[in-house]
Design a protein around this motif. Structure first.
Motif, PDB file in Angstrom:
ATOM      1  N   ILE A  66       1.396  -1.172   0.150  1.00 17.45           N
ATOM      2  CA  ILE A  66       0.389  -0.461  -0.098  1.00 17.45           C
ATOM      3  C   ILE A  66       0.680   0.699  -0.107  1.00 17.45           C
ATOM      4  O   ILE A  66       0.716   2.727  -0.709  1.00 17.45           O
ATOM      5  CB  ILE A  66      -1.026   0.249   1.384  1.00 17.45           C
ATOM      6  CG1 ILE A  66      -1.700  -1.179   0.705  1.00 17.45           C
ATOM      7  CG2 ILE A  66      -1.972   1.309   1.119  1.00 17.45           C
ATOM      8  CD1 ILE A  66      -2.554  -1.261   2.007  1.00 17.45           C
ATOM      9  N   ASP A 105      -4.805  -3.489  -3.978  1.00 18.26           N
ATOM     10  CA  ASP A 105      -5.406  -2.413  -3.472  1.00 18.26           C
ATOM     11  C   ASP A 105      -6.895  -2.674  -3.273  1.00 18.26           C
ATOM     12  O   ASP A 105      -7.648  -1.935  -2.219  1.00 18.26           O
ATOM     13  CB  ASP A 105      -4.930  -1.148  -4.383  1.00 18.26           C
ATOM     14  CG  ASP A 105      -5.438   0.056  -3.180  1.00 18.26           C
ATOM     15  OD1 ASP A 105      -4.888   0.609  -2.291  1.00 18.26           O
ATOM     16  OD2 ASP A 105      -6.058   1.084  -4.285  1.00 18.26           O
ATOM     17  N   ASN A 111       0.829   3.041  -3.260  1.00 24.73           N
ATOM     18  CA  ASN A 111       0.156   5.191  -3.403  1.00 24.73           C
ATOM     19  C   ASN A 111       1.438   5.810  -3.314  1.00 24.73           C
ATOM     20  O   ASN A 111       0.799   7.447  -3.749  1.00 24.73           O
ATOM     21  CB  ASN A 111      -0.518   5.070  -1.673  1.00 24.73           C
ATOM     22  CG  ASN A 111      -1.446   4.452  -1.934  1.00 24.73           C
ATOM     23  OD1 ASN A 111      -2.169   4.209  -2.290  1.00 24.73           O
ATOM     24  ND2 ASN A 111      -1.609   3.979  -0.058  1.00 24.73           N
TER      25      ASN A 111
END
Length: 95
Positions: A54, A72, A58
């Motif tokens: 993550i 995700d 991101n």
């Protein structure tokens, strides 16, 4: 008491509400277990844990590959189910 909301229900119907909540929790727990298995597969294939994924995703370090988008999504569903289950666990009943 401003942090609380009330649900008004007849006492004789409270057991039905509690049973419905319990059934809903069971369903969410089964869904959570299934999604957690998917997470394990992503982690094995991606050779990283979901938290590291993550963070990298991101930051834009992984791109928009379909498998990253799916991972995700699955991670988001897991977090949502955990939150909902936590919310249900915090319910208190007053008679």
């Amino acid at each position: 008491m401003e942090n609380y909301a009330k649900v008004i229900i007849e006492k004789k119907r409270l057991s039905s509400l509690q049973e419905s909540i319990s059934i809903g929790k069971q369903i969410m727990e089964r869904k959570l277990a299934a999604y957690q298995k998917k997470i394990e597969k992503f982690e094995q294939a991606g050779e990283m844990d979901t938290e590291a994924f993550i963070m990298s995703f991101n930051k834009g370090e992984l791109g928009d590959n379909k498998k990253w988008l799916e991972w995700d999504h699955v991670a988001s569903v897991v977090n949502l189910l955990k939150k909902k289950l936590d919310d249900l666990e915090s319910l208190k009943y007053e008679y």
